[in-house]
Design a protein around this motif. Sequence first.
Motif, PDB file in Angstrom:
ATOM      1  N   ARG A   1     -13.109  31.677 -53.575  1.00  0.00           N
ATOM      2  CA  ARG A   1     -12.220  31.018 -52.973  1.00  0.00           C
ATOM      3  C   ARG A   1     -10.960  31.049 -53.040  1.00  0.00           C
ATOM      4  NH1 ARG A   1     -15.554  26.656 -51.126  1.00  0.00           N
ATOM      5  NH2 ARG A   1     -14.039  25.140 -50.912  1.00  0.00           N
TER       6      ARG A   1
ATOM      7  N   GLU B   1     -18.399  27.442 -46.334  1.00  0.00           N
ATOM      8  CA  GLU B   1     -17.917  26.961 -47.452  1.00  0.00           C
ATOM      9  C   GLU B   1     -16.630  26.914 -47.374  1.00  0.00           C
ATOM     10  OE1 GLU B   1     -19.269  29.225 -50.819  1.00  0.00           O
ATOM     11  OE2 GLU B   1     -21.394  28.340 -50.540  1.00  0.00           O
ATOM     12  N   GLY B   2     -15.623  27.510 -46.502  1.00  0.00           N
ATOM     13  CA  GLY B   2     -14.168  27.108 -46.478  1.00  0.00           C
ATOM     14  C   GLY B   2     -13.756  25.992 -46.363  1.00  0.00           C
ATOM     15  N   GLY B   3     -14.731  25.082 -45.690  1.00  0.00           N
ATOM     16  CA  GLY B   3     -14.377  23.543 -45.310  1.00  0.00           C
ATOM     17  C   GLY B   3     -14.956  22.707 -46.598  1.00  0.00           C
ATOM     18  N   MET B   4     -15.616  23.290 -47.490  1.00  0.00           N
ATOM     19  CA  MET B   4     -16.320  22.368 -48.441  1.00  0.00           C
ATOM     20  C   MET B   4     -15.434  22.194 -49.770  1.00  0.00           C
ATOM     21  SD  MET B   4     -20.070  24.153 -48.078  1.00  0.00           S
ATOM     22  CE  MET B   4     -20.821  23.266 -49.656  1.00  0.00           C
ATOM     23  N   TRP B   5     -15.892  21.080 -50.705  1.00  0.00           N
ATOM     24  CA  TRP B   5     -15.134  20.879 -51.842  1.00  0.00           C
ATOM     25  C   TRP B   5     -13.949  20.397 -51.845  1.00  0.00           C
ATOM     26  CZ3 TRP B   5     -18.297  25.918 -52.155  1.00  0.00           C
ATOM     27  CH2 TRP B   5     -19.597  25.459 -52.656  1.00  0.00           C
ATOM     28  N   VAL B   6     -13.456  19.874 -50.739  1.00  0.00           N
ATOM     29  CA  VAL B   6     -11.885  19.469 -50.844  1.00  0.00           C
ATOM     30  C   VAL B   6     -12.068  18.106 -51.997  1.00  0.00           C
ATOM     31  CG1 VAL B   6      -9.967  18.412 -49.472  1.00  0.00           C
ATOM     32  CG2 VAL B   6     -11.491  20.335 -48.593  1.00  0.00           C
ATOM     33  N   PHE B   7     -12.988  17.157 -51.488  1.00  0.00           N
ATOM     34  CA  PHE B   7     -13.133  16.099 -52.144  1.00  0.00           C
ATOM     35  C   PHE B   7     -14.322  16.085 -53.135  1.00  0.00           C
ATOM     36  CE2 PHE B   7     -10.079  14.467 -49.015  1.00  0.00           C
ATOM     37  CZ  PHE B   7      -9.191  14.046 -50.063  1.00  0.00           C
ATOM     38  N   TYR B   8     -14.278  15.437 -54.140  1.00  0.00           N
ATOM     39  CA  TYR B   8     -15.459  15.280 -55.268  1.00  0.00           C
ATOM     40  C   TYR B   8     -16.180  13.999 -54.466  1.00  0.00           C
ATOM     41  CZ  TYR B   8     -17.967  13.616 -59.400  1.00  0.00           C
ATOM     42  OH  TYR B   8     -18.674  13.278 -60.291  1.00  0.00           O
ATOM     43  N   GLU B   9     -17.422  14.220 -54.438  1.00  0.00           N
ATOM     44  CA  GLU B   9     -17.909  13.052 -53.714  1.00  0.00           C
ATOM     45  C   GLU B   9     -18.914  12.101 -54.571  1.00  0.00           C
ATOM     46  OE1 GLU B   9     -17.804  12.595 -50.575  1.00  0.00           O
ATOM     47  OE2 GLU B   9     -17.149  14.439 -49.949  1.00  0.00           O
TER      48      GLU B   9
ATOM     49  N   GLY C   1     -15.870  31.323 -59.051  1.00  0.00           N
ATOM     50  CA  GLY C   1     -15.286  30.236 -58.175  1.00  0.00           C
ATOM     51  C   GLY C   1     -15.623  30.504 -56.558  1.00  0.00           C
TER      52      GLY C   1
END
Lengths: 379, 337
Positions: free
Chosen positions: A133, A367-375, A130
């Motif tokens: 995270r 990376e803390g700001g990444m992958w909130v939404f699937y693109e 993971g």
Amino acid sequence: MSNKSATATAEKAEPDQQPVVSRPSDLLTKEERFEMWMQLYLARYFDVRLIKEKKRGRLRGTLYSSHNQEAIIVGSLFGLKPTDWISPIHRDMPAFFMKDIRSGWENNDRIGMSVEEVCAQVWGKVDSPGRARDNWSHIGSRSKRIIHSTSMLAGTIPVAAGVAYADRLNGGDSVVITYNGEGSTAQGIFHEAINYAAVHKLPVVTIVENNQWAYGTPVELECPTPDVADRAKGFGIPGLVADGQDVFDVYDKVMQAVNHARSGSGPSIVECKTFRAYGHGDHDDDRAARYRPEDEVVQGRGRDPIAVCRQRLLELGDIGSDFAEKWVAEGKSASEATNEDFPEKVVEYLNKGIDFAVASALPPAEEGGMWVFYEGGSK
Amino acid sequence: MSATVDAPAILKKNYLTALKEAIDEEMLRNPDMICQGEDIGLLGGAFGVTDGLQAKYGNKRVVDMPISEAAIIGSAVGMALNGKTVMAEMQFIDFISCGFDQIVNMMATYHYRTAGEVNMPVVVRGPAGAYGGGALYHSQMNEAWFCNSPGLKVVCPSTPYDAKGLLKASLRDGNPVIFFEIKELYRRRELEEELPSEDYIVPLGKAAIRREGTDVTFVSYGQNVYHCLAAADELAKQGVHAEVIDIRTLVPLDEETIYNSIAKTNRVIVVNEAPMTCGFAGEIVARITTNAFDLLDAPPVRITRLDTPVPWVKPLELYVLPSVEKLVNAALQTVRY
């Protein structure tokens, strides 16, 4: 409905089968029993080392010890197919790398995480599945068929049921094993999820690790029935009780539930009675000594699963008396146990995992700001 | 394709039919899609949105679920984890709170906590909104809860065309979407419209300008769009020309269309049915004041429900909700500022 089908199953099973003598564990080979013993050491050593590493200040986060509960992890995983799913929680950390470990400790193609990956997660490093995270046991893997755990405890049971539903729709024969404490059987979602699974006869086996204490609350304040497994009655499904200190009894009861599930007869609850060796987490060790009576702790830790297993192997003649004094890890807390108390193979195996984790990098801050939404868009 | 004199009444579809067509067409297109909810199969849904779908796709793909909102959503999460696309119906969007943990802690975070390994093609949809005498538990607009949970998209169509196009886009998006349908619009005759016979979507994150104007901008979504349009009619009689923007999706929000409008009108009134405190109107106003402050000639205004539940009988209900009259008065004050 379910009463009817349970009767039907029983009637069908009796006539054309040999006399009911054999427990699933009776069919295990000597080598398999020895392997289970080794796996108990591996699970225990993982815990012992992590406690030591944490005391040396090397780990971040809270440590939820699986000490004294290893027979549940080993006994429940041992008979699964590689393609079965599991859904462990915080106290089952070894389960992540012990899933499908029968396919070979060093087999990189097995459908379970590597010990390196799990150590990287514990150390909070980028090579965690993971990418560090979320903390401790909050990992999982779709490709390894491990449902990602969260802090919501029984909140993953409906997810397990959904996984099972989709598998059945695809014509699969997978079983999903979920792990829970006795405390989480008091959550509403525990009941919603198992009710749903029972209505649809989904292949979900809910293991309740009844270690008598949900953080600071004793089992009698979580559950009003004599056995937690009695909760199964309300859903018309089997509720089995296993000796959680005996890896072979856990294996027997879980395989019974797994076979029931795989045959299409639906879910079961398997309560494994055990005792939590330490506090809820390592932050709670001192306080736990105050809220739990000492004699209860001594008694609860009195039947170490490693010793119970060894005794069985001696009785069966699988091992000779030369093994009686070898690797005496039982009864020792992490601070008392040394590497000599464990098989060399176990120590080496874990050392590789820890070395890997220590060498792994922290994830990049952004990376803390990444992958909130699937693109990517979907089907 | 031009409408003939004989046929147009048949071709026009209402909001509810548009939703049903969206689900039906996606079920046909995507064999890995499952629908589940309370009473959606045998009955066809409390409002009939899924009418006929179980007969067409079978009870394994159109599933009558127990009264267990958390299990409905949680099992959808598991199905998505195992490769399925799920439409999960809440019988009323008010009941979504019973499944709240599964949405915000399990589903919304899945992509984030797995560093992108797992995405969640799940649409949780249901009838929402007040103005129908539904009282406290059949009238809610609780969209702000979900806008405050990173990882969720939030959609609210106001026309049949958008209802179909946005629902199809949501079912193909790959992210969890909370889809607010306005039950008061389900069968509203004057909204019926001809829908394209070919496949289409309305992309998430694109607002619609429902009426052009030069003096003040109304920003809204859902049922309140029609209150804004009626207010604009009223205002036009008094020489005030209001522009009406229907944001259609709250997350992601099309800010550009809002700022472009304010660049023209220099005044803005944001309208939603939800209570004022921490409502989505407040978020829109905050973004406007941060990003378009220099365009404003008057303070941005919020017209929302009072900070109360939605009461039952009509005088009480209308008292707490945005109304055409409240909007007209607010607009007149704003243009005179």
